[in-house]
Design a protein around this motif. Structure first.
Motif, PDB file in Angstrom:
ATOM      1  N   GLY A   3     121.413  -9.902  11.413  1.00 21.77           N
ATOM      2  CA  GLY A   3     121.917  -9.887  12.773  1.00 21.77           C
ATOM      3  C   GLY A   3     122.886  -8.755  13.036  1.00 21.77           C
ATOM      4  N   SER A  55     117.959 -17.169  13.885  1.00 19.25           N
ATOM      5  CA  SER A  55     118.431 -15.836  14.256  1.00 19.25           C
ATOM      6  C   SER A  55     118.373 -15.531  15.749  1.00 19.25           C
ATOM      7  CB  SER A  55     117.619 -14.771  13.509  1.00 19.25           C
ATOM      8  OG  SER A  55     117.776 -14.911  12.113  1.00 19.25           O
ATOM      9  N   VAL A  56     117.730 -16.379  16.540  1.00 16.46           N
ATOM     10  CA  VAL A  56     117.554 -16.066  17.958  1.00 16.46           C
ATOM     11  C   VAL A  56     118.348 -17.018  18.846  1.00 16.46           C
ATOM     12  CG1 VAL A  56     115.880 -15.814  19.820  1.00 16.46           C
ATOM     13  CG2 VAL A  56     115.263 -15.104  17.508  1.00 16.46           C
ATOM     14  N   ASP A  57     118.127 -18.302  18.676  1.00 16.19           N
ATOM     15  CA  ASP A  57     118.799 -19.316  19.485  1.00 16.19           C
ATOM     16  C   ASP A  57     120.252 -19.469  19.023  1.00 16.19           C
ATOM     17  OD1 ASP A  57     119.804 -21.838  20.432  1.00 16.19           O
ATOM     18  OD2 ASP A  57     117.749 -22.472  20.839  1.00 16.19           O
ATOM     19  N   GLN A  72     121.662 -20.873  15.439  1.00 17.73           N
ATOM     20  CA  GLN A  72     122.435 -19.981  14.583  1.00 17.73           C
ATOM     21  C   GLN A  72     123.758 -20.626  14.193  1.00 17.73           C
ATOM     22  OE1 GLN A  72     122.665 -15.740  15.535  1.00 17.73           O
ATOM     23  NE2 GLN A  72     124.853 -15.787  15.064  1.00 17.73           N
TER      24      GLN A  72
END
Length: 213
Positions: free
Chosen positions: A10, A21-23, A27
């Motif tokens: 990240g 890694s996105v939401d 995370q």
């Protein structure tokens, strides 16, 4: 993303699996909670309950609904949930904030009653917590890539069998392995993840293997 391992580094320079890694909610859950030891009865009963509700759904769905689940189920107090009646089942079935699945709702109530019963079970030391943690394996997986993470283990199969014998429902081997991952009984963080070994249950070094603390 590192195609070989499945990790994403990240903006903060930390490596996480793609699912975390996105939401932002996932995370935060990955960074602060997933894989950390849970050794109190209420906390473990909540995890068993939510893993059961997650069956067939995404964990993100359950995590977003967790505050509502806690409110609807008396903060997963086993004694309170064990006392639920048919009226409570109907109340929960009309609560649009949670997963309205009758089988999972009644299973949660049955599991609360089984949790209470374990306190007085002479064959179990330490109630639900003692029983679940007694299935901690001698070694933990050491996956370098996502494809190497198992979805069950001999211990999760044995745990599921034992819990079912004690009256628990929605506690299959895959669900119980997910529980074991979530509460730190096994460490399935990828070796290159910044969270590897963070639970304190397992000391893991890429060059030296795995040692129990």
């Amino acid at each position: 993303m590192n195609v070989e391992t499945g990790l994403i580094v990240g903006a903060d320079g930390l490596a996480r699996p793609a699912w975390a890694s996105v939401d932002p909610l996932l995370q935060q859950y990955y960074d602060t909670e997933w894989g950390m030891p849970v050794r109190d009865e209420r906390g473990l009963f909540e995890r068993v309950s939510l893993e059961g509700f997650q069956s067939g759904l995404s964990w993100a769905t359950i995590l977003r609904k967790r505050p509502a689940f806690r409110e609807a189920f008396d903060d997963f107090d086993p004694d309170a949930v064990a006392a639920y009646t048919d009226d409570d089942v109907e109340r929960l079935m009309t609560d649009a904030r949670i997963v309205r699945n009758r089988a999972k709702i009644t299973a949660t109530i049955a599991n609360a009653r089984a949790t209470v019963a374990l306190r007085h079970d002479d064959t179990v030391e330490g109630g639900l917590v003692g029983l679940v943690w007694s299935f901690k394996p001698d070694t933990t997986p050491r996956p370098e890539r996502l494809s190497e993470i198992p979805t069950s283990s001999p211990e999760s199969v044995a745990l599921a069998k034992t819990l079912r014998a004690k009256g628990f429902r929605f506690v299959g081997p895959t669900t119980m392995f997910a529980l074991m991952e979530a509460v730190g009984i096994v460490d399935t963080h990828l070796l290159a993840s910044h969270r590897r070994g963070s639970s304190g249950v397992w000391l893991t070094d890429v060059g030296c293997g795995s040692l129990e603390t």
